[in-house]
Design an enzyme around this catalytic site. Structure first.
Site, mmCIF file in Angstrom:
data_model
loop_
_atom_site.group_PDB
_atom_site.id
_atom_site.type_symbol
_atom_site.label_atom_id
_atom_site.label_comp_id
_atom_site.label_asym_id
_atom_site.label_seq_id
_atom_site.Cartn_x
_atom_site.Cartn_y
_atom_site.Cartn_z
ATOM 1 N N GLN A 93 -3.777 -19.997 42.424
ATOM 2 C CA GLN A 93 -2.610 -20.487 41.683
ATOM 3 C C GLN A 93 -2.989 -21.719 40.882
ATOM 4 O O GLN A 93 -3.513 -22.688 41.449
ATOM 5 C CB GLN A 93 -1.470 -20.814 42.668
ATOM 6 C CG GLN A 93 -0.183 -21.219 41.969
ATOM 7 C CD GLN A 93 0.977 -21.412 42.947
ATOM 8 O OE1 GLN A 93 0.804 -21.327 44.165
ATOM 9 N NE2 GLN A 93 2.153 -21.684 42.414
ATOM 10 N N HIS A 99 5.602 -17.898 40.286
ATOM 11 C CA HIS A 99 5.676 -16.923 39.194
ATOM 12 C C HIS A 99 5.104 -15.592 39.636
ATOM 13 O O HIS A 99 4.141 -15.542 40.395
ATOM 14 C CB HIS A 99 4.957 -17.420 37.938
ATOM 15 C CG HIS A 99 3.566 -17.930 38.166
ATOM 16 N ND1 HIS A 99 3.302 -19.175 38.709
ATOM 17 C CD2 HIS A 99 2.362 -17.370 37.935
ATOM 18 C CE1 HIS A 99 2.000 -19.361 38.798
ATOM 19 N NE2 HIS A 99 1.395 -18.270 38.350
HETATM 20 P P1 AMP Z 1 -1.698 -18.576 38.062
HETATM 21 O O1 AMP Z 1 -3.181 -18.662 37.905
HETATM 22 O O2 AMP Z 1 -1.245 -17.422 38.909
HETATM 23 O O3 AMP Z 1 -1.087 -19.894 38.469
HETATM 24 O O4 AMP Z 1 -1.134 -18.209 36.621
HETATM 25 C C1 AMP Z 1 -0.747 -19.131 35.678
HETATM 26 C C2 AMP Z 1 -0.607 -18.369 34.389
HETATM 27 O O5 AMP Z 1 0.146 -19.154 33.497
HETATM 28 C C3 AMP Z 1 -1.929 -18.044 33.697
HETATM 29 O O6 AMP Z 1 -2.051 -16.637 33.538
HETATM 30 C C4 AMP Z 1 -1.816 -18.772 32.362
HETATM 31 O O7 AMP Z 1 -2.397 -18.038 31.315
HETATM 32 C C5 AMP Z 1 -0.316 -18.905 32.202
HETATM 33 N N1 AMP Z 1 0.123 -20.026 31.396
HETATM 34 C C6 AMP Z 1 -0.237 -21.328 31.503
HETATM 35 N N2 AMP Z 1 0.425 -22.066 30.601
HETATM 36 C C7 AMP Z 1 1.240 -21.232 29.923
HETATM 37 C C8 AMP Z 1 2.177 -21.389 28.860
HETATM 38 N N3 AMP Z 1 2.423 -22.597 28.301
HETATM 39 N N4 AMP Z 1 2.810 -20.285 28.390
HETATM 40 C C9 AMP Z 1 2.580 -19.083 28.930
HETATM 41 N N5 AMP Z 1 1.726 -18.869 29.937
HETATM 42 C C10 AMP Z 1 1.052 -19.918 30.421
#
Ligand code: AMP
Ligand code: ZN
Length: 113
Positions: A93, A99
């Site tokens: 994460q 999410h």
């Molecule tokens: P995780 O690694 O499960 O915490 O996933 C976080 C996700 O958020 C990643 O796939 C990123 O590409 C996505 N992410 C981070 N910042 C943004 C943003 N501003 N808008 C859309 N997605 C984002």
């Protein structure tokens, strides 16, 4: 939550490509998609991770999963899709606001890397 990027997205303080919104949740396109369809479904209220939910969140979590199903239909993922919830450090994460990833339109490897 101050300084939480997903709270800022939910509050429209930073731009994102929102594909669904109601009073409890927002779904938007991932900034660096890992599949042709890559959506993130988040609660509007700040919950750090799946490890931080409580019994009070049962209805919210159920509604988020129903929304995943509806978004999958809307994005024509009838051949299937993958849902992922990374949790805390060892789970990979990177954004500390709960999410659900919804990934589709490509054949996923099994198990995930
Ligand atoms: P995780 O690694 O499960 O915490 O996933 C976080 C996700 O958020 C990643 O796939 C990123 O590409 C996505 N992410 C981070 N910042 C943004 C943003 N501003 N808008 C859309 N997605 C984002
Ligand atoms: Zn947050």
């Amino acid at each position: 939550m101050l300084d939480c990027i997903f709270c800022k997205i939910a509050n429209k303080e930073i731009d994102s490509q929102i594909v669904f919104e109601d009073d409890k949740m927002v779904a938007f396109k991932d900034l660096s998609p890992q599949a042709p369809v890559h959506l993130l479904i988040i609660p509007k209220k700040h919950i750090q991770s799946l490890a931080d939910v409580s019994e009070d969140d049962v209805k919210l979590l159920g509604e988020m999963l129903i929304r995943v199903k509806k978004l999958a239909e809307e994005f024509e993922l009838e051949n299937g899709y993958r849902t992922v919830i990374n949790t805390r450090g060892d789970g990979g994460q990177t954004v500390d606001h709960l999410h659900i990833h919804l990934l589709g339109k490509r054949k996923m490897q099994c198990p995930p890397g």
